[in-house]
Design an enzyme around this catalytic site. Structure first.
Site, PDB file in Angstrom:
ATOM      1  N   ASN A  25     -23.300  77.579  30.574  1.00 53.91           N
ATOM      2  CA  ASN A  25     -24.464  78.476  31.161  1.00 53.91           C
ATOM      3  C   ASN A  25     -24.064  79.710  31.382  1.00 53.91           C
ATOM      4  O   ASN A  25     -22.998  80.061  32.307  1.00 53.91           O
ATOM      5  CB  ASN A  25     -24.887  77.643  32.314  1.00 53.91           C
ATOM      6  N   GLU A  26     -24.611  80.484  31.254  1.00 52.42           N
ATOM      7  CA  GLU A  26     -24.629  82.005  31.403  1.00 52.42           C
ATOM      8  C   GLU A  26     -23.003  82.678  31.754  1.00 52.42           C
ATOM      9  O   GLU A  26     -22.834  82.835  32.669  1.00 52.42           O
ATOM     10  CB  GLU A  26     -25.122  82.289  32.888  1.00 52.42           C
ATOM     11  N   GLN A  48     -25.581  72.215  42.164  1.00 56.30           N
ATOM     12  CA  GLN A  48     -26.742  72.527  42.984  1.00 56.30           C
ATOM     13  C   GLN A  48     -27.797  71.333  43.506  1.00 56.30           C
ATOM     14  O   GLN A  48     -28.487  71.519  44.404  1.00 56.30           O
ATOM     15  CB  GLN A  48     -27.668  73.409  42.343  1.00 56.30           C
ATOM     16  N   HIS A 105     -21.959  74.145  33.883  1.00 58.74           N
ATOM     17  CA  HIS A 105     -22.732  75.007  34.741  1.00 58.74           C
ATOM     18  C   HIS A 105     -21.977  75.783  36.019  1.00 58.74           C
ATOM     19  O   HIS A 105     -22.028  75.017  37.016  1.00 58.74           O
ATOM     20  CB  HIS A 105     -24.027  74.323  35.144  1.00 58.74           C
TER      21      HIS A 105
END
Ligand code: IFM
Length: 432
Positions: free
Chosen positions: A167-168, A23, A123
């Protein structure tokens, strides 16, 4: 009598901001998202809003020193960032020394600035070689992740005290294999179950592999809790939809972490179970909290369940997500009911280009945080999502989560007025 903030937060409390490699870094050209960004869906539409690509992003790869200064300017003492797997292991079992050296430089620069680093190992992005082989559908994916983790951890664990394995996982599984918003854009609930199971197994293998090398750092998983409610309060199908989402996407993650068992179960559709896995393979819970969703069941529609907006416009962020600080309290208590281990809020924030809602959002969520701690919930850190405006996955650059506004033409970073609430709160509650 109500205690004042200075007693509520100890000096050791981690006040941070978070980012992820794809990102913000730029130059991620060897991963599944890079490929996804250049592709179209079945109807010929680009995968990313406006046909955007992450491209150079915030050029954080080159500008990390400047961004570390921004952390300090905000009064933060911690930074959560992820390492880009595809840069470190560009081909299977081939590791790029210069990429590892880069992250070592980042860690050293953070420590020099008095900022505590937290590293996320996975991630959302996969190297192309891993994705092409099936990614987390592969039975041996946990071993592949463990090998990669060992390399990074070996290099940085002596200086990085906090680690997130993945992550998630539920967001990755649902967006990649149910809604199709993430690569590989499947609509296959059975595969979502397999992927979620393998991600949880990968977490355990990563945890074990790292702990064998150095037991001191604290290692956890960053999981997202969305609060799910029925769109129509008394509608049986909406109630079931909300209950199933909560059970399969929130609860089962904790059942796995605490008891080593997972039961991803949508009756008459899919059941994926794990049993007898290592219980308790985590040192803390990383909690990402954003919003609550109202779910509505409509027969015959694709996927049958839809998330519908349920709040007035002034309570919605630019993502269309409801601003719901009560849910943050609920999420913190949910975690505390599962485990006595420390909680770190690894993400909380909002997309708000107007900046009008940011102050209220942070004020309310920080109040919930303080009250939860006062009532005994063991929260040790709070990380804003995000330090910078950045590439918001399928939404591209249109959704601005940054404490700092980024002008992507000039790479100029500017502190948002609304972020001052966070800075002020930290200053007023940190013992001098
Ligand atoms: O930008 C994402 C991040 O990568 C994971 N958690 C949620 C954020 C906002 O959608």
């Amino acid at each position: 009598m109500k205690r004042e903030p200075p007693e509520t937060f100890p000096q050791s409390f981690l006040w941070g901001a978070a980012t992820s490699a794809h990102q913000v870094e730029g130059g991620c050209t060897n991963n599944n998202w890079f490929a996804f960004e250049s592709s179209n869906d079945a109807a010929g539409r680009p995968r990313i809003a406006g046909g955007q690509k992450a491209g150079p992003a915030c050029r954080h790869w080159e500008r990390f020193r400047e961004d570390i200064r921004l952390l300090r300017e905000m009064g933060l003492n911690a930074y959560r960032f992820s390492v880009e797997w595809s840069k470190i292991e560009p081909e299977e079992d081939v590791f790029d020394e210069s990429a590892l050296a880069h992250y070592e430089e980042v860690v050293n620069a953070l420590l020099e600035a008095g900022i505590v680093p937290m590293v996320t190992l996975h991630h959302f992005t996969n190297p192309l070689w891993f994705e092409r082989r099936g990614g987390f559908l592969l039975k041996n994916s946990p071993e592949v992740l463990a090998r990669f983790s060992r390399k990074v951890y070996e290099r940085l664990a002596d200086r990085v005290p906090w680690w997130c394995t993945i992550n998630e996982p539920a967001v990755y599984a649902v967006n990649g294999y149910v809604t199709g918003e993430f690569p590989p854009a499947e609509h296959n609930l059975a595969n979502a179950g397999i992927v979620l199971g393998n991600m949880m197994r990968a977490h355990t293998r990563m945890y074990e592999a790292c702990k064998e090398l150095n037991a001191s750092p604290q290692i956890g998983l960053a999981t997202n809790i969305f609060i799910y409610e029925p769109a129509r309060r008394l509608h049986p199908m909406d109630i079931i939809a909300a209950w199933l989402a909560h059970k399969n996407l929130n609860t089962e993650i904790f059942r796995y972490l605490v008891h080593g068992e997972l039961d991803f179960h949508f009756p008459f559709m899919v059941r994926e179970r794990l049993k007898g896995m290592q219980p308790d393979a985590f040192d803390f819970v990383g909690l990402n909290y954003y919003t609550r969703f109202h779910l509505r069941f409509t027969l015959g529609e694709t996927g049958n369940v839809r998330q519908v907006p349920h709040a007035p416009a002034d309570r919605l962020t630019d993502m269309g997500w409801e601003i719901y600080p009560e849910g943050f309290d609920e999420a913190l208590r949910m975690v505390a009911a599962w485990t006595q281990k420390p909680i770190l809020v690894t993400e909380n924030g909002l997309a708000d280009d107007s900046d009008a809602k940011r102050p209220g959002f942070f004020r309310d969520h920080l109040r919930v945080l303080a009250e939860a701690r006062e009532s005994g919930v063991d929260v040790r850190g709070y990380f804003c999502w995000s330090l910078l405006d950045n590439f918001e996955w399928a939404h591209g650059y249109s959704k601005r989560f940054g404490l700092y506004h980024v002008d992507f033409a000039t790479q100029q970073r500017t502190l948002r007025k609304g972020s001052e609430v966070v800075r002020h709160f930290i200053r007023s509650c940190t013992p001098q």
